[in-house]
Design an enzyme around this catalytic site. Sequence first.
Site, short mmCIF file in Angstrom:
data_model
loop_
_atom_site.label_atom_id
_atom_site.label_comp_id
_atom_site.label_asym_id
_atom_site.label_seq_id
_atom_site.Cartn_x
_atom_site.Cartn_y
_atom_site.Cartn_z
N ASP A 291 0.82 -0.94 0.11
CA ASP A 291 0.41 -0.41 0.40
C ASP A 291 1.12 1.11 -0.16
O ASP A 291 1.98 0.88 -0.59
CB ASP A 291 -0.56 -0.57 1.38
CG ASP A 291 -2.10 0.38 1.03
OD1 ASP A 291 -2.39 1.61 0.51
OD2 ASP A 291 -3.63 -0.15 0.26
N GLY B 103 4.81 -1.05 -3.76
CA GLY B 103 3.45 -0.37 -3.17
C GLY B 103 3.02 1.02 -3.61
O GLY B 103 2.47 1.19 -4.94
N HIS B 104 2.56 2.14 -3.18
CA HIS B 104 0.95 2.50 -4.20
C HIS B 104 1.98 4.47 -3.64
O HIS B 104 0.89 5.39 -4.14
CB HIS B 104 0.20 2.99 -2.75
CG HIS B 104 -1.05 1.44 -3.38
ND1 HIS B 104 -1.82 1.11 -3.31
CD2 HIS B 104 0.16 0.37 -4.25
CE1 HIS B 104 -2.17 -0.28 -3.42
NE2 HIS B 104 -1.38 -0.37 -3.99
N GLY B 105 3.38 4.65 -3.53
CA GLY B 105 4.19 5.17 -3.20
C GLY B 105 3.53 6.93 -2.49
O GLY B 105 2.96 5.35 -1.36
#
Length: 320
Positions: free
Chosen positions: A145, A167-169
């Site tokens: 995430d 991940g999602h940044g």
Amino acid sequence: MVGEVVFKGPCAAGPITVQIQGNVTANEDPSAYTLGAWFMIQDVSNVIVTGGGTLDGKGASVWKYDDGGTPMAVSLVMERVSFGKMNGLFFVNSMGFHSKITDSHDVVVDALTITAPATSPNTDGIHLSNATNVNITNSVIGTGDDCVSIGQGAVNVLVSGVTCGPGHGISVGSLGKRDNELNVSGVKVIHCKMSSTSNGARIKTYSETPELQATGITFQDITMDHVANPIIIDQHYHSSKTKDSNVKISDVHFIDIKGTTTTPAAIQLDCSATHPCESVQLSNINLQPAGGVTALTATCANAKTTVTGTTTPPMPRLCS
């Protein structure tokens, strides 16, 4: 192996140092965590959590039960902590978020290494909620995430020298999911690198939200390496495009962002029609296609934008 651990104040003496050494593994039964946390540091001033040890959350045993509703246990929470430090620790495979700082102020987080598979659900590296004067520096974070998620009530936050991926940044938000959320202001994300993440520099809000403000947000000197959605404001996060957010986003700066992207939409500014974004600056953006993508686009909706320096891909005129 240890189960739920709570260090609760108030305490008369300080500074207090908690040293975590060796390899500490979690109880794999999620019902063992009555407070939603594995290690809880609560109601303490002037505390240092360090030691060079590893917190292995044994998340693989419970991720299959994640339904997006009830959150799994956070490996380490600082709640109502002032003048705290967390450094030199290793986090592996948390059940939920790896670390969380909430209802706290004047906290320094440095030199963490956080690791979980890209497929692990809701395993944010570091999450902030109602936290003021927080510095997060010199850390390596790869999760399923957000590497760092800067939530409601975050004020005067610095994220610097973080390497993120998978991940999602690094995200401001998501905002507006619940009633009584607090405004966000004074966020700086600088000198960071994103590698093979599904987002880069992101601001995200839900639709049909309470009235909120998110202002004074800067993403600067960010390197993108095969990143999807490298620059994105998403005010319809997990929401219908026909309904608008009541979060007012303003004074946002994307400066000196370079690298490669694996999606055609390199820049996406999707703001609220009822609360348009104001004072969004893009300066010296240089994004190039990678991973089979041949051409890049920049899109804009409901955002008053200024462009300085060279921006690749170029912004459409309607945003200027």
